[in-house]
Design an enzyme around this catalytic site. Structure first.
Site, short mmCIF file in Angstrom:
data_model
loop_
_atom_site.label_atom_id
_atom_site.label_comp_id
_atom_site.label_asym_id
_atom_site.label_seq_id
_atom_site.Cartn_x
_atom_site.Cartn_y
_atom_site.Cartn_z
N ARG A 277 14.62 -2.02 67.33
CA ARG A 277 14.47 -3.47 67.68
C ARG A 277 12.94 -3.79 67.32
O ARG A 277 12.64 -4.78 66.99
CB ARG A 277 14.59 -3.52 69.09
CG ARG A 277 14.68 -5.05 69.55
CD ARG A 277 14.79 -5.00 71.14
NE ARG A 277 15.76 -4.06 71.84
CZ ARG A 277 16.77 -4.58 72.19
NH1 ARG A 277 17.28 -5.89 72.03
NH2 ARG A 277 17.60 -3.72 72.72
N CYS A 343 36.92 -19.72 71.20
CA CYS A 343 38.16 -20.23 72.36
C CYS A 343 37.75 -19.16 73.71
O CYS A 343 38.41 -18.29 73.85
CB CYS A 343 39.57 -20.01 72.03
SG CYS A 343 39.76 -20.94 70.79
N GLU A 344 36.41 -19.20 73.91
CA GLU A 344 36.06 -18.28 75.18
C GLU A 344 35.00 -18.82 75.69
O GLU A 344 34.05 -19.46 74.95
CB GLU A 344 35.46 -16.91 74.58
CG GLU A 344 36.67 -15.89 73.95
CD GLU A 344 36.48 -14.50 74.34
OE1 GLU A 344 35.92 -14.20 75.38
OE2 GLU A 344 36.84 -13.82 73.58
N1 LLP Z 1 17.39 6.19 69.25
C1 LLP Z 1 18.67 6.38 69.81
C2 LLP Z 1 19.17 7.60 70.07
C3 LLP Z 1 19.50 5.23 70.31
O1 LLP Z 1 20.35 5.48 70.96
C4 LLP Z 1 18.62 3.85 70.01
C5 LLP Z 1 19.51 2.62 70.47
C6 LLP Z 1 17.51 3.78 69.39
C7 LLP Z 1 16.94 5.03 68.98
C8 LLP Z 1 17.02 2.55 68.83
O2 LLP Z 1 16.51 1.80 70.10
P1 LLP Z 1 15.62 0.39 69.99
O3 LLP Z 1 14.19 0.83 69.55
O4 LLP Z 1 16.02 -0.46 68.95
O5 LLP Z 1 15.68 -0.11 71.35
N2 LLP Z 1 22.82 -3.47 71.13
C9 LLP Z 1 21.78 -3.41 72.18
C10 LLP Z 1 20.86 -2.44 71.96
C11 LLP Z 1 21.65 -0.83 71.83
C12 LLP Z 1 20.68 0.39 71.67
C13 LLP Z 1 21.25 1.40 71.40
N3 LLP Z 1 20.58 2.48 70.90
C14 LLP Z 1 21.08 -5.05 72.12
O6 LLP Z 1 21.51 -5.70 71.59
O7 LLP Z 1 20.14 -5.03 73.12
#
Ligand code: LLP
Length: 423
Positions: A277, A343-344
């Protein structure tokens, strides 16, 4: 918010282009990403961590379009992947196999074999069962799999329940106390070389204290393992760095670097992180058109052509995404729900948001949509997947075209007994 999306002469621009001009060419809704924003996020992180020699493995799950991966790889990033699909995307983007780390709670034998065949840099293993099956696959192929153990440090990341991963009750990793047992088992396996540990405690973390706690636990376990005769020469510190969607304080990168320095930098280990992110979130927006405006009880409903199938974060995580008109309008702000046509009741981008009134035909940008946007989209309500556009200064490229209705229909198949077109 990324400075690559800025208002000039009353119109929102991305780098040198007006977003409205791109919309006129590709139609709405669509995702639009800025190369400059991706590069500057990468540079900020790489610079902050340069003295500590931390390798950056981009967590591809945040946005796995090969053009995005390739943009970051050109700056020096490796890839952190969690599936055979992401592995293929990282390879398609030109990431050298050695710079790919395979994470995830469970991997199929096909995925393990494919990754071994390509010689990826590391497998982050999360259970004894997975260690055994990786050993079996590797032995059969006469390979040795480089393995890191993902430990669960039992630290609360203080983030949304659905994106916290470092507590004992979460399914991720192996209890850190079981690490010696894991390395002992691994040492007895011909197909495994285990010399690394990894930790990832959650996502959208804006308070650095949980990182410090997790890294301290990692440090102590590293020292203890070494005393027991195991060699640990690599620590993967995970992803999770939060970003600004609304009024959050983005973690200070020099503080983050200080934490790494204070906890693990003297261990003489190779260090890496896996941000997703942080690199892409604010490098992208979702552009959507207002279809109509409907007056409701105490608020207006602004109904857009984009919907929860295109961006599910608001309804799935109660996530805030700023919404800005592409062209400034006058008029007093009022309470508005920005919703899609699905539709939600959960189909919304914003609820009770105080914002400028919008009219049918207006274009809106849903900000902060570069991470976990397109990758989490679906064709729910039989809405074809929307295009993704990458801008590089004054040029842009459609890095994923809009799915046509024909393509959508072609994925389904009628059995003979229902097919009226067949005799
Ligand atoms: N490494 C591992 C093992 C992970 O499971 C994840 C994210 C990352 C790195 C990267 O994390 P980041 O730097 O992006 O925070 N869909 C959710 C976020 C799910 C994150 C899952 N794992 C959302 O939209 O907030």
């Amino acid at each position: 918010m990324s400075s690559e999306f800025t208002e000039r002469d009353g119109h929102m621009h991305v780098e040198a282009l007006a977003l409205g001009d791109i919309a006129a060419e590709v139609g709405t809704p669509f995702y639009c990403y800025s190369s400059a924003a991706l590069r500057s996020r990468y540079a900020a992180l790489a610079t902050a961590l340069a003295a500590l020699k931390v390798d950056i493995f981009y967590a591809v799950k945040a946005n796995s379009n090969p053009a995005i991966i390739a943009t970051l790889a050109a700056e020096g990033a490796g890839a952190d992947i969690v599936s055979g699909g992401e592995l293929r995307q990282a390879l398609a983007a030109g990431v050298p196999a050695q710079k790919i780390v395979f994470a995830g709670v469970a991997k199929t034998e096909e995925e393990l074999a494919f990754a071994l065949e390509h010689g990826i840099g590391q497998f982050n293993v999360e259970s004894f069962a997975e260690l055994n099956s990786l050993n079996q696959v590797a032995t059969k192929m006469q390979r040795v799999a480089p393995v890191g153990l993902r430990v669960n440090p039992d630290v609360d990341a203080g983030t949304h329940a659905k994106i916290t991963t470092g507590r004992k009750e979460n399914k991720f990793g192996i209890d850190i106390a079981a690490a010696p047992e894991f390395f002992k088992a691994a040492a007895a396996m011909d197909g495994i070389s285990a010399r690394s540990m990894s930790v990832h405690i959650g996502s959208q973390i804006t308070n650095l204290v949980p990182f410090e706690l997790a890294y301290r636990n990692l440090r102590e376990m590293t020292l203890s393992l070494r005393q027991q005769g195991f060699s640990i020469d690599h620590l993967d510190l995970g992803g999770g760095l939060g970003i600004v969607y609304d009024a959050e304080n983005e973690p200070d990168l020099s503080d983050y670097a200080r934490i790494i320095k204070a906890t693990v930098s003297d261990l003489d280990c190779r260090l890496s992180i896996e941000p997703g992110r942080f690199l892409t979130g604010n490098a992208g927006v979702l552009v959507t058109k207002v279809l109509l405006v409907k007056e409701g009880e105490g608020r207006d409903f602004v109904i857009t052509d984009g919907a929860m199938n295109d961006l599910i974060r608001p309804t799935l995580y109660e996530a805030f995404h700023d919404i800005r008109p592409l062209t400034q309008r006058s008029g007093d702000a009022r309470l508005i729900d920005v919703v899609g046509p699905i539709c939600e009741s959960g189909d919304y981008f914003a609820k009770s948001r105080l914002m400028q009134p919008a009219k049918a035909g207006d274009l809106l940008a849903v900000m902060g949509a570069g991470a976990y946007g397109a990758v989490m989209s679906s064709t729910y309500n039989s809405r074809p997947l929307i295009p993704e556009v990458l801008v590089d200064y004054a040029r842009f490229h459609i890095i994923r075209p809009r799915m046509s209705y024909a393509e959508m229909l072609a994925r389904d198949s009628l059995p003979d007994w229902l097919d009226k077109t067949k005799p």
